[in-house]
Scaffold this motif. Structure first.
Motif, mmCIF file in Angstrom:
data_model
loop_
_atom_site.group_PDB
_atom_site.id
_atom_site.type_symbol
_atom_site.label_atom_id
_atom_site.label_comp_id
_atom_site.label_asym_id
_atom_site.label_seq_id
_atom_site.Cartn_x
_atom_site.Cartn_y
_atom_site.Cartn_z
ATOM 1 N N ASN A 181 5.015 -25.620 3.465
ATOM 2 C CA ASN A 181 5.699 -26.708 2.768
ATOM 3 C C ASN A 181 5.881 -27.918 3.679
ATOM 4 O O ASN A 181 6.906 -28.608 3.628
ATOM 5 N N CYS A 182 4.883 -28.159 4.536
ATOM 6 C CA CYS A 182 4.876 -29.318 5.447
ATOM 7 C C CYS A 182 6.110 -29.347 6.332
ATOM 8 O O CYS A 182 6.731 -30.405 6.534
ATOM 9 N N ASP A 183 6.475 -28.198 6.885
ATOM 10 C CA ASP A 183 7.663 -28.124 7.734
ATOM 11 C C ASP A 183 7.458 -27.021 8.759
ATOM 12 O O ASP A 183 6.570 -26.183 8.624
ATOM 13 N N ASP A 184 8.304 -27.032 9.799
ATOM 14 C CA ASP A 184 8.219 -26.003 10.829
ATOM 15 C C ASP A 184 8.791 -24.678 10.341
ATOM 16 O O ASP A 184 8.451 -23.620 10.859
ATOM 17 N N ILE A 185 9.705 -24.740 9.373
ATOM 18 C CA ILE A 185 10.299 -23.533 8.801
ATOM 19 C C ILE A 185 9.643 -23.272 7.453
ATOM 20 O O ILE A 185 9.495 -24.177 6.641
ATOM 21 N N CYS A 186 9.258 -22.031 7.220
ATOM 22 C CA CYS A 186 8.483 -21.728 6.022
ATOM 23 C C CYS A 186 9.357 -21.600 4.786
ATOM 24 O O CYS A 186 10.571 -21.400 4.855
ATOM 25 N N LEU A 187 8.707 -21.730 3.648
ATOM 26 C CA LEU A 187 9.300 -21.406 2.356
ATOM 27 C C LEU A 187 8.864 -19.990 2.012
ATOM 28 O O LEU A 187 7.669 -19.701 1.945
ATOM 29 N N SER A 188 9.826 -19.102 1.806
ATOM 30 C CA SER A 188 9.534 -17.689 1.608
ATOM 31 C C SER A 188 9.930 -17.270 0.198
ATOM 32 O O SER A 188 11.030 -17.592 -0.261
ATOM 33 N N MET A 189 9.038 -16.544 -0.472
ATOM 34 C CA MET A 189 9.271 -16.141 -1.856
ATOM 35 C C MET A 189 8.802 -14.711 -2.092
ATOM 36 O O MET A 189 7.814 -14.283 -1.515
#
Length: 346
Positions: A188-196
């Motif tokens: 998601n264009c970030d250093d921390i992921c989006l988790s689902m």
């Protein structure tokens, strides 16, 4: 720190640690923190919003989003979620999450056992990886299958050139397939992921008014387990509530029915890019897991205003549920979309 269902510990930055020898404590941690609900909330005997009853499973999706109270009159110092239903419209795609680099759509269909309920049978994700390239991920309830850019991701190794084996990892996108669920992480264009988690369920549906059993209906449930990088200006039926400070104050008015209001609260959402919304919900203690959590149940069957109060009585979601319809599974364009489709043209 969070745990996966096979006894592994995973840090928030998506880097996975090695298994430890103390599997019992890991299993206990998983059981207490992450246990999927086997039952859904229902409005018994009412056309709009009313009391919930955890004894019946219905088909229409119940959406749950953790809230960030800026001001709260709740006595319990525990995490609280907003719970609301979007029954949707059969054979239509709705956007759940729209961020700059991730878009999540869900398809609503009518199950064969009930032509007046809707369930989600397909979830489609378009996301941008760490190389600034777009990819498409699809999870289908039929066999609980998942594909990445049209290539099926299997739990076990296969000799076919048209498949890959779980766990799959490429340029920040990670997919792990289990027997009845799929775990996804995207940058998601970030250093921390989006988790689902996308969970494949096959509950017994019951009629919401007669309690008569209708039959088994396969369906999908989307659970966002780490949404720290969902931007505060994100949108979609779920995305619009993530990481948005809200005020929760006691409702001191009366219900049109004259019933007791001791568990009713006003939720105020004052977003810099959206009109202010204020609506009334009722607080419940949900015990789907070993740890009790609080839920403010609000809205009518399409996330709109309820008929129990005259004021404040704004919709739970911004606009109407039809504003979130997309043309097909791969479409990212709808009234509130913020996905950068232009980044996928190269």
């Amino acid at each position: 720190l969070c745990g996966s269902l096979d006894g592994e510990l995973i840090f928030l930055n998506c880097e996975q640690t090695a298994n430890t020898s103390d599997l019992y404590s890991i299993d206990a941690f998983i059981d207490s923190y992450k246990l999927e609900p086997t039952k859904q909330i229902l409005r018994p005997q009412r056309e709009e919003c009313g009391l919930t009853d955890n004894s019946t499973i219905i088909g229409d999706p119940l959406l749950t989003v953790p809230l960030l109270p800026r001001v709260s009159d709740l006595a319990q110092d525990t995490p609280i979620s907003l719970c609301y239903e979007i029954h949707g419209k059969e054979n239509n795609y709705f956007n759940f999450i729209s961020d700059e680099c991730t878009s999540v759509n869900a398809r609503y269909i009518q199950p064969s056992v009930a032509d007046y309920l809707n369930v989600v049978d397909l979830i489609w994700i378009k996301t941008i990886d760490n190389n600034n390239e777009c990819h498409e991920i699809e999870v289908n309830v039929n066999g609980c299958t998942v594909s990445y850019d049209g290539i099926q991701i299997l739990r076990y190794q296969n000799t076919s050139d048209l498949t890959c084996t779980s766990p799959f990892s490429l340029n920040g996108i990670k997919i792990r397939v289990y027997s009845n669920r799929v775990h996804l992480t995207v940058p998601n264009c970030d250093d921390i992921c989006l988790s689902m988690w996308i969970v494949c369920q096959s509950p017994l549906l019951q009629d919401p008014y007669t309690d008569e059993p209708l039959g088994i209906a396969p369906m999908l449930k989307l659970v966002v387990t780490s949404g720290l990088n969902i931007n505060e200006y994100s949108h979609g039926l779920i995305g619009q509530f993530w990481n948005i400070p809200v005020n929760i104050t006691k409702y001191t008015g009366e219900l049109l029915s004259g019933n007791d209001t001791s568990d009713y609260y006003i939720v105020s959402i004052d977003h810099q890019k959206s009109p202010m919304r204020r609506f009334v919900g009722i607080v419940y203690s949900i015990t789907w897991s070993q740890g009790e959590t609080m839920c403010i149940y609000a809205g009518n069957q399409q996330g709109g205003p309820i008929n129990e109060v005259s004021y404040p009585n704004d919709p739970v979601i911004e606009g109407t549920y039809e504003d979130y319809i997309v043309q097909d599974r791969s479409d990212t364009d709808f009234k509130y979309s913020i996905f950068r489709e232009g980044r996928c043209d190269h």
